[in-house]
Design a protein around this motif. Structure first.
Motif, mmCIF file in Angstrom:
data_model
loop_
_atom_site.group_PDB
_atom_site.id
_atom_site.type_symbol
_atom_site.label_atom_id
_atom_site.label_comp_id
_atom_site.label_asym_id
_atom_site.label_seq_id
_atom_site.Cartn_x
_atom_site.Cartn_y
_atom_site.Cartn_z
ATOM 1 N N PHE A 161 -1.386 -2.517 -4.254
ATOM 2 C CA PHE A 161 -1.103 -3.649 -5.146
ATOM 3 C C PHE A 161 -1.307 -4.936 -4.357
ATOM 4 O O PHE A 161 -0.973 -5.001 -3.181
ATOM 5 C CB PHE A 161 0.348 -3.611 -5.634
ATOM 6 C CG PHE A 161 0.666 -2.422 -6.494
ATOM 7 C CD1 PHE A 161 0.614 -2.506 -7.883
ATOM 8 C CD2 PHE A 161 1.025 -1.215 -5.922
ATOM 9 C CE1 PHE A 161 0.908 -1.416 -8.669
ATOM 10 C CE2 PHE A 161 1.324 -0.108 -6.703
ATOM 11 C CZ PHE A 161 1.265 -0.211 -8.083
ATOM 12 N N ILE B 155 -2.258 4.071 -3.672
ATOM 13 C CA ILE B 155 -2.353 2.918 -4.570
ATOM 14 C C ILE B 155 -2.062 1.649 -3.784
ATOM 15 O O ILE B 155 -1.134 1.613 -2.972
ATOM 16 C CB ILE B 155 -1.352 3.027 -5.747
ATOM 17 C CG1 ILE B 155 -1.561 4.340 -6.500
ATOM 18 C CG2 ILE B 155 -1.528 1.863 -6.722
ATOM 19 C CD1 ILE B 155 -0.509 4.606 -7.555
ATOM 20 N N LEU C 166 -6.666 2.131 -7.047
ATOM 21 C CA LEU C 166 -6.357 3.533 -6.789
ATOM 22 C C LEU C 166 -7.371 4.049 -5.785
ATOM 23 O O LEU C 166 -8.576 3.812 -5.943
ATOM 24 C CB LEU C 166 -6.436 4.341 -8.089
ATOM 25 C CG LEU C 166 -6.017 5.795 -7.992
ATOM 26 C CD1 LEU C 166 -4.504 5.904 -8.113
ATOM 27 C CD2 LEU C 166 -6.662 6.618 -9.102
ATOM 28 N N TYR D 101 0.847 -1.192 0.000
ATOM 29 C CA TYR D 101 0.000 0.000 0.000
ATOM 30 C C TYR D 101 0.882 1.240 0.000
ATOM 31 O O TYR D 101 1.703 1.422 0.898
ATOM 32 C CB TYR D 101 -0.884 -0.020 1.248
ATOM 33 C CG TYR D 101 -2.006 0.991 1.242
ATOM 34 C CD1 TYR D 101 -3.287 0.623 0.873
ATOM 35 C CD2 TYR D 101 -1.786 2.303 1.619
ATOM 36 C CE1 TYR D 101 -4.322 1.550 0.861
ATOM 37 C CE2 TYR D 101 -2.812 3.237 1.612
ATOM 38 C CZ TYR D 101 -4.074 2.852 1.234
ATOM 39 O OH TYR D 101 -5.094 3.766 1.227
ATOM 40 N N TYR D 102 0.700 2.071 -1.003
ATOM 41 C CA TYR D 102 1.430 3.337 -1.093
ATOM 42 C C TYR D 102 0.469 4.451 -0.707
ATOM 43 O O TYR D 102 -0.431 4.795 -1.463
ATOM 44 C CB TYR D 102 1.971 3.552 -2.509
ATOM 45 C CG TYR D 102 3.064 2.580 -2.872
ATOM 46 C CD1 TYR D 102 4.393 2.868 -2.606
ATOM 47 C CD2 TYR D 102 2.763 1.354 -3.449
ATOM 48 C CE1 TYR D 102 5.398 1.975 -2.915
ATOM 49 C CE2 TYR D 102 3.765 0.451 -3.769
ATOM 50 C CZ TYR D 102 5.080 0.770 -3.496
ATOM 51 O OH TYR D 102 6.071 -0.119 -3.800
ATOM 52 N N LYS D 103 0.677 4.983 0.466
ATOM 53 C CA LYS D 103 -0.272 5.963 1.001
ATOM 54 C C LYS D 103 0.132 7.381 0.621
ATOM 55 O O LYS D 103 1.290 7.772 0.799
ATOM 56 C CB LYS D 103 -0.323 5.833 2.531
ATOM 57 C CG LYS D 103 -1.378 6.686 3.175
ATOM 58 C CD LYS D 103 -1.317 6.542 4.675
ATOM 59 C CE LYS D 103 -2.319 7.490 5.326
ATOM 60 N NZ LYS D 103 -2.160 7.507 6.773
ATOM 61 N N LEU E 146 -7.839 -0.560 -11.044
ATOM 62 C CA LEU E 146 -7.021 -0.185 -12.206
ATOM 63 C C LEU E 146 -6.766 -1.379 -13.128
ATOM 64 O O LEU E 146 -6.055 -1.251 -14.112
ATOM 65 C CB LEU E 146 -5.683 0.409 -11.755
ATOM 66 C CG LEU E 146 -5.751 1.702 -10.935
ATOM 67 C CD1 LEU E 146 -4.350 2.220 -10.649
ATOM 68 C CD2 LEU E 146 -6.566 2.769 -11.650
#
Lengths: 193, 444
Positions: free
Chosen positions: A161, A159, A125, A87-89, A138
């Motif tokens: 993944f 995002i 997203l 998780y990209y916060k 996405l």
């Protein structure tokens, strides 16, 4: 008795009549009205902007690469997820610089993430502010619902993944999206031509 | 004439009405168009993900009573834990069989100065017969007076958590080898000691035993159950305490040196109800530094109100998170705090998940655990499913003598002989340390 010539005046009249009719049928009639289109370009009121983790540290000693170019109208992100959920916060934000007007924003997936062949894998997203959150898959082509961005506010872009363990690591997963904003949420946004 | 004017007026009024209606329609149309004006601005953007090998992997600790099935790429795990009323070891890697993992060392100098070292090796030249041994080395000296007093201790350290159930007994079994050398000094006392400390550093239990030097020996400490609280985490210290006198004249600085080896340090408990306490999964960082934590989701307990569970994440330097807690069948804490996980030194893993649980007889408890690690705004989550079962009982007795290496079991050299017998150790030490894995220092 002498015979008359076979092409007489009656034939000539008939041919002239046909030519006249034909000339009327194919006539190109052009009418011109004067008109003026003047475009007064302005700074974009809605732009991509940095998030709290833009260009921050990624796992594995790598860096989250976020490039915002073209007067903040183009966003390019490169990240390095791994197996499991990554998780990209808040790696970018969508910012409404207009102090007087709110806008409706939407994300359109034009080229979905190329991981559909991996069972269970996903890329999502997440657009969020303090009051609402929108999650967009996405992995499929489509457009998110409209998301209202009030004047002088911004929304965080995150995002997530998911890559199940056991599969071969893909070399790169590319997703192309469009950020769309509008003064109205009455219609589905058009496609670019 | 009059009728004609009337007609004309009527016509005019109708015309005005029609005009007004038409104007209204036009105005509304314009308004609708303005309100729904379709102005769209579209920006193109791209997201590129370059997946990488996981920088943190899960490792099977091969602990007693724990069955670990690791998923592909070591990024998920299914764990079955056996909760029993049998004797169970709650120390981690108590046999030092393949590494010093789980153990740190510390030392205290009460009088004089000290040079210390601590290392793990598969074997030691001067104490063969044991495999997987830890050496604690301490050289004490006191150059401040002609007759100087020295006093210090050196010890192994590990956090242990008591099962959350009443206990029948608590026993600490140790297999050790003690040796010392003197140089212009005399030995006054040499003890094996063990302590349990509360997390605030105060002593919960402490005991001393005289050592036998020059041979492998077993020592057993019986800890009163009243001194340990079910569910509590303590710091276990096991080591040697020594005191002596040294002579210092001109360039001669006397010293007293001990070589304290351990082949095993195992703390056993015997619970009254089915329970388990120990590490169930190791984690290993291969690249980077991360904050690690645990969380639990969709918890379904099948064990009823007699279920008590505590799960936390610990790192190699002794740091622990707050626990996930299930108390009397109720989830009272669903997430832990964070602890730093780093690339471990040789012989260690970066951290481990510790479980302490007590359950009903013949019951099964499932815990869908999540381990999270990350840096900055990036978080990676792995799934770890834990099943705690109470299988049919199988009595096991714990022997305090089964670990003595036979070769040196009866070669007690005695104190006087030891001075001659171990003189060579100082020369061997650099070579021993060079071929060993150094123990990490305890910062407690």
């Amino acid at each position: 008795m002498q015979t008359r010539a076979s092409f007489g005046w009656k034939h000539a009249v008939a041919l002239l009549a046909i030519a006249a009719v034909a000339s009327v049928a194919f006539a190109s009639v052009f009418v011109f009205y004067g008109g003026t289109i003047t475009a007064y370009y302005q700074a974009p009121p809605v732009v991509w902007a940095s998030g709290t983790n833009t260009n921050g540290t990624d796992i594995g000693g790598k860096t989250i690469s976020v490039n915002i170019t073209g007067n903040s109208t183009t966003l390019s992100i490169a990240v390095h997820p791994t197996y499991g959920y990554t998780y990209y916060k808040d790696i970018a934000t969508i910012k409404n610089d207009d102090t007087a007007n709110g806008y409706y924003i939407a994300i359109k997936v034009t080229n979905p993430a190329n991981i559909t062949s991996i069972a269970g894998a996903s890329v999502k997203l997440i657009i969020s502010n303090t009051t609402s959150t929108e999650v967009l898959d996405l992995g499929t082509t489509g457009t998110s619902p409209w998301y209202y961005l009030p004047a002088s506010t911004s929304a965080n872009v995150s995002i997530q993944f998911y890559l199940p363990g056991g599969v071969k690591l893909p070399s790169a997963v590319v997703t192309e999206i469009q950020l769309i904003y509008s003064t109205s949420n009455a219609e589905t946004p058009p496609s670019t031509v | 004439m009059h009728a004609g004017r009337k007609k004309s007026k009527l016509f005019l009024r109708n015309a005005w009405v029609k005009l007004a209606f038409a104007s209204l329609v036009v105005l509304l149309s314009v308004l609708i168009v303005v309100v729904n004006a379709g102005v769209y601005v579209i920006y193109d953007s791209k997201i590129v993900a370059k997946p990488q090998a996981p920088p943190l992997i899960l490792v099977d600790p091969e602990a007693q009573g724990v069955n670990v099935t690791l998923g592909a790429n070591d990024t998920w795990a299914n764990i079955t834990v056996k909760a029993t009323t049998e004797y169970q070891e709650i120390t981690r890697n108590g046999g030092f069989d393949t590494s010093p993992n789980g153990w740190l060392y510390g030392y205290t100098v009460y009088s004089g100065n000290a040079t210390v070292a601590a290392a793990w090796n598969q074997t030691y030249y001067f104490a063969p017969g044991a495999s997987g041994v830890v050496l604690l080395y301490m050289k004490l000296y006191n150059p401040s007076s002609i007759i100087g007093y020295v006093n210090g201790s050196i010890y192994l350290v590990q956090n242990v958590t008591i099962p959350n159930t009443p206990l029948s007994s608590v026993t600490l079994n140790i297999t050790y080898y003690s040796a010392y050398t003197t140089s212009f000094s005399t030995l006054r006392s040499y003890y094996l000691f063990a302590e349990l400390l509360y997390t605030n550093g105060t002593i919960a239990w402490s005991s001393l035993q005289s050592v036998t030097t020059g041979s492998w020996n077993n020592a057993s400490f019986v800890i009163p159950t009243a001194n340990v609280k079910p569910g509590e985490t303590y710091t276990l210290l096991v080591g040697a305490r020594v005191s002596g006198r040294t002579l210092n004249i001109l360039t001669i600085v006397g010293n007293l040196t001990i070589y304290q080896l351990f082949d095993s340090v195992r703390l056993y408990v015997e619970p009254l109800y089915p329970s388990f306490s120990g590490s169930i999964l190791d984690v290993n960082v291969t690249n980077g530094n991360y904050g690690g934590s645990l969380g639990v989701a969709n918890l379904t307990l099948l064990g009823g109100t007699n279920v008590n569970v505590s799960v936390f994440l610990a790192n190699l330097s002794g740091g622990v998170t707050t626990p996930i807690v299930v108390s009397s069948g109720l989830l009272t804490s669903s997430a832990t705090s964070e602890v730093q996980l780093t690339v471990p030194p040789l012989g260690y893993t970066s951290g481990y998940i510790h479980l302490s649980a007590s359950i009903y007889s013949s019951s099964v408890v499932n815990i869908p655990l999540r381990i999270r690690y990350g840096v900055g705004g990036v978080t990676v989550t792995y799934q770890v499913n834990i099943t705690i079962i109470d299988p049919p009982s199988k009595n096991v007795t714990v022997s305090s003598t089964n670990n003595v290496p036979h070769q040196y079991a009866h070669t007690h050299l005695g104190r006087d002989k030891s001075m001659k017998g171990f003189k060579h150790l100082d020369k061997l030490l650099p070579n021993i340390l060079e071929n060993s894995i150094p123990l990490q220092r305890w910062r407690g």
